[in-house]
Design an enzyme around this catalytic site. Structure first.
Site, short mmCIF file in Angstrom:
data_model
loop_
_atom_site.label_atom_id
_atom_site.label_comp_id
_atom_site.label_asym_id
_atom_site.label_seq_id
_atom_site.Cartn_x
_atom_site.Cartn_y
_atom_site.Cartn_z
N TYR A 177 64.93 28.68 46.83
CA TYR A 177 66.17 28.52 47.60
C TYR A 177 67.36 28.94 46.75
O TYR A 177 67.27 29.04 45.53
CB TYR A 177 66.35 27.06 48.08
CG TYR A 177 66.73 26.08 46.99
CD1 TYR A 177 68.07 25.86 46.67
CD2 TYR A 177 65.77 25.37 46.28
CE1 TYR A 177 68.44 24.95 45.68
CE2 TYR A 177 66.12 24.47 45.30
CZ TYR A 177 67.46 24.26 44.99
OH TYR A 177 67.82 23.38 44.00
N CYS A 178 68.48 29.18 47.44
CA CYS A 178 69.71 29.47 46.69
C CYS A 178 70.91 28.93 47.45
O CYS A 178 70.95 27.75 47.77
CB CYS A 178 69.83 30.94 46.32
SG CYS A 178 69.78 32.11 47.68
N ARG A 179 71.88 29.78 47.80
CA ARG A 179 73.17 29.29 48.30
C ARG A 179 73.21 29.04 49.80
O ARG A 179 74.10 28.35 50.29
CB ARG A 179 74.27 30.30 47.95
CG ARG A 179 74.48 30.46 46.46
CD ARG A 179 75.41 31.61 46.17
NE ARG A 179 75.60 31.78 44.73
CZ ARG A 179 75.69 32.96 44.13
NH1 ARG A 179 75.60 34.07 44.84
NH2 ARG A 179 75.85 33.03 42.82
N CYS A 183 71.40 34.07 51.53
CA CYS A 183 71.58 34.32 50.10
C CYS A 183 70.50 35.31 49.64
O CYS A 183 69.30 35.02 49.73
CB CYS A 183 71.49 33.02 49.31
SG CYS A 183 71.68 33.24 47.54
N PHE A 207 70.93 25.11 49.35
CA PHE A 207 71.28 23.80 48.82
C PHE A 207 72.38 23.10 49.61
O PHE A 207 72.28 21.89 49.84
CB PHE A 207 71.68 23.92 47.34
CG PHE A 207 72.21 22.63 46.79
CD1 PHE A 207 71.35 21.56 46.57
CD2 PHE A 207 73.57 22.45 46.55
CE1 PHE A 207 71.83 20.34 46.10
CE2 PHE A 207 74.06 21.25 46.08
CZ PHE A 207 73.19 20.19 45.85
#
Length: 222
Positions: A177-179, A183, A207
């Protein structure tokens, strides 16, 4: 001269909020602020703007009630006004995906091409974390990870992923996962992991949405 009625006054206020969102630089800043509180200087560096230009954009959004700010000595730190801002951005994304041809083309030609598998939902990831059946990979930069992350997540920024593949258990699925939902970092990470034989998928968004859903969060580099 007629006076402005309450309904028209409300519409004018709503329009001011929408106008404050109407710039790509501001949306990019909001993506950064969704990770956590940031100084003007950091936001300028992250978005490639001058400090003066970044500050001007932030002040527009502050007047519209989209972001809040606090001063600490010589520095001013900004944050999202509340999680309702994330709801607005998600709605904007959905409308654009469904109705704007250019957005549909970009999603199809870039994102879908890199990952056609169904992403992992937040609920599924939370359950698998409790069961210990998944490796969670946070591919954001270290400073964003420190602002908050999914419990048990391993922070490996995308630029260093290839050098650390030996640290992952090939028997466990990896969820990156990221932003947020679009993302690029998580898409690229999943593609790289699959190319090396790992079973990898993305989290359905990022997140900020995990935190907004009141799921557990860890702050710091632990």
């Amino acid at each position: 001269m007629s006076t402005q009625g309450p309904k028209q006054a409300l519409f004018a206020a709503f329009a001011a909020v929408a106008k404050a969102l109407g710039h790509a630089h501001r949306l990019k800043m909001l993506e950064q602020l969704a990770q956590g509180e940031r100084s003007v200087e950091v936001l300028a560096q992250k978005t490639g703007l001058s400090i003066a230009n970044a500050s001007q954009h932030l002040q527009h959004m502050r007047r519209a009630g989209i972001v809040g700010a606090r001063r600490d000595g010589k520095f001013v730190y900004y944050r999202l006004a509340d999680d309702g801002v994330l709801d607005v951005l998600a709605a904007l994304r959905r409308v654009a995906e469904r109705n704007v041809a250019e957005v549909e083309r970009i999603v199809r030609s870039y994102f879908d091409q890199r990952d056609s598998l169904e992403p992992v939902s937040r609920r599924e990831l939370a359950e698998r974390l409790r069961a210990g059946t998944v490796t969670v990979l946070d591919v954001r930069p270290e400073d964003e990870f420190a602002l908050g992350h999914v419990p048990g997540a391993v922070n490996v920024p995308l630029r260093g992923l290839e050098a650390r593949l030996s640290e992952f258990d090939p028997a466990k699925e990896i969820v990156a996962y990221c932003r947020g939902a679009f993302c690029i970092l998580s898409y690229e990470a999943v593609a790289a992991l699959r190319a090396h034989g790992f079973h990898a998928r993305r989290l359905e968004d990022g997140f900020p949405e995990w935190r907004s859903a009141a799921l557990p969060v860890v702050i710091g580099n632990a």
